[in-house]
Scaffold this active site. Structure first.
Site, PDB file in Angstrom:
ATOM      1  N   LYS A 192      66.755 -16.460 112.353  1.00 33.89           N
ATOM      2  CA  LYS A 192      67.311 -15.835 111.156  1.00 33.89           C
ATOM      3  C   LYS A 192      68.804 -15.650 111.361  1.00 33.89           C
ATOM      4  O   LYS A 192      69.239 -14.968 112.293  1.00 33.89           O
ATOM      5  CB  LYS A 192      66.636 -14.487 110.903  1.00 33.89           C
ATOM      6  N   LYS A 245      65.648 -19.346 108.547  1.00 36.44           N
ATOM      7  CA  LYS A 245      66.172 -18.685 107.358  1.00 36.44           C
ATOM      8  C   LYS A 245      67.675 -18.552 107.446  1.00 36.44           C
ATOM      9  O   LYS A 245      68.157 -18.111 108.487  1.00 36.44           O
ATOM     10  CB  LYS A 245      65.519 -17.300 107.274  1.00 36.44           C
TER      11      LYS A 245
HETATM   12  C1  PBG Z   1      65.194  -7.858 105.651  1.00 38.96           C
HETATM   13  C2  PBG Z   1      65.254  -9.165 104.975  1.00 38.96           C
HETATM   14  C3  PBG Z   1      66.355  -9.790 104.359  1.00 38.96           C
HETATM   15  C4  PBG Z   1      65.872 -10.944 103.764  1.00 38.96           C
HETATM   16  C5  PBG Z   1      64.521 -11.016 104.062  1.00 38.96           C
HETATM   17  N1  PBG Z   1      64.163  -9.914 104.828  1.00 38.96           N
HETATM   18  C6  PBG Z   1      67.733  -9.360 104.183  1.00 38.96           C
HETATM   19  C7  PBG Z   1      68.637  -9.206 105.330  1.00 38.96           C
HETATM   20  O1  PBG Z   1      68.355  -9.548 106.473  1.00 38.96           O
HETATM   21  O2  PBG Z   1      69.718  -8.677 105.062  1.00 38.96           O
HETATM   22  C8  PBG Z   1      66.661 -11.924 102.942  1.00 38.96           C
HETATM   23  C9  PBG Z   1      65.891 -12.607 101.895  1.00 38.96           C
HETATM   24  C10 PBG Z   1      66.677 -13.271 100.836  1.00 38.96           C
HETATM   25  O3  PBG Z   1      67.926 -13.282 100.832  1.00 38.96           O
HETATM   26  O4  PBG Z   1      66.030 -13.817  99.942  1.00 38.96           O
HETATM   27  N2  PBG Z   1      65.828  -7.763 106.856  1.00 38.96           N
END
Ligand code: PBG
Length: 320
Positions: A192, A245
């Site tokens: 991520k 992601k």
């Molecule tokens: C929570 C989380 C996030 C997303 C999914 N789970 C946001 C972040 O890390 O700030 C992003 C999902 C999206 O942008 O569609 N941590």
């Protein structure tokens, strides 16, 4: 003699016969934002077509999605209850717990994945416990584990930790096993990235960080080997699936992990990727349907087995 490649592109029939990548309902997970309250369906300004649902409207939304062939979703809690301990994240009456119970009661065969992260339940908006303006990795683990346990006890099929703390997959696996939820799976957001494409989500989930940024736990977009390192570690800790992601700017990462791992790879086509297409389509600058189907197909072609996308429901409609 050099080949005439256009032979295999001459008609739609022959093109269909030689098509290499196919998109189907079981490739897609639709995200749903869930909130407390009664009969609430709030539009999210930065994500046209996406809503925050309380339980009853959520059930109707899931039913519509299933009628189009949808087979699973990932639930994100949006909470008004926030503090600096994270206790609301594992409350047994949290919006996510209630949503999971309701969806599983009405649609037992619908695959329910839950996002496990503290950011929506912390006043400071960070994904872990904060002490002295720093995110404390190891103090976050028991809270994340309890949160995963609350979701599992509510009936979630898979929990998906997205916080990027070290050792959280191991901690969650141990906690689930201790309570005999051996069959609940873990989808780890292993790769991520600290991405600017999450902007609309933070608006949707009220989860923007109050100070600093997420670069001390999410990955540097410049790095690729680090993704493999994170993924291999999470496999070792007991993850059942590995996520990359965002998706589009990271297709190379999806392709590398697909080659190096045997587990299913999940790609998250995130909020910013969705909202850019929506905005351009609303202006008439791109054709939404063909851009979305091309995008989702390319994520699959890169090597994803499953795609989390806010476009999932529309895509299923267009594929019919
Ligand atoms: C929570 C989380 C996030 C997303 C999914 N789970 C946001 C972040 O890390 O700030 C992003 C999902 C999206 O942008 O569609 N941590």
């Amino acid at each position: 003699m050099p080949h005439r490649y256009r032979r295999l592109r001459a008609t739609s029939t022959i093109r269909n016969f030689v098509q290499e990548t196919h998109l189907r309902a079981y490739d897609l997970l639709q995200p749903f934002f869930v909130i407390d309250g009664k009969n609430k369906k709030d539009a999210i300004a930065s994500m046209p077509g996406i809503y925050r649902f309380s339980t009853d409207p959520l059930l109707r939304a899931v039913e519509i999605y299933m009628r189009l062939g949808g087979r699973g979703g990932i639930l994100f809690g949006v909470s008004d209850h926030k503090d600096n301990s994270g206790k609301y994240a594992y409350a047994t009456n949290s919006p996510v717990v209630k949503a999971v119970q309701a969806v599983k009661k009405h649609f037992p065969e619908f695959l329910v994945v839950t996002d496990v992260c503290l950011c929506a339940y912390m006043t400071h908006g960070h994904c872990g416990v904060v002490e002295d303006q720093k995110i404390n990795n190891d103090k976050s683990l028991p809270i994340l584990s309890k949160m995963a346990l609350a979701h599992a006890a509510a009936g979630a099929d898979i929990v998906a930790p997205s916080d990027m703390m070290d050792f959280r997959v191991r901690a969650i696996r141990q906690e689930l096993n201790k309570s005999h939820f051996e069959e609940v799976g873990i989808l780890s957001y292993a790769a991520k990235y600290a991405s600017s494409f999450y902007g609309p989500f933070r608006d949707a989930a009220h989860s923007a960080a109050g100070f600093g940024d997420r670069k001390t736990y999410q990955m540097d977009p410049a790095n690729s080997r680090e993704a493999l390192k994170e993924a291999l570690k999470d496999v070792e800790e007991g993850a059942d699936m590995i996520m990359v992601k965002p998706a589009l700017a990271y297709l190379d990462i999806i392709a590398v992990l697909r080659q190096k791992l045997t587990l299913p790879i999940v790609a998250y086509n995130v909020s910013g990727e969705y909202s850019m297409v929506k905005a351009a389509a609303q202006k008439g600058w791109v054709d939404e349907q063909s851009v979305v189907l091309e995008t989702l197909t390319s994520i699959k072609r890169a090597g994803a087995d499953i795609i989390i996308s806010y476009h999932a429901q529309d895509a299923l409609q267009w594929l019919q």
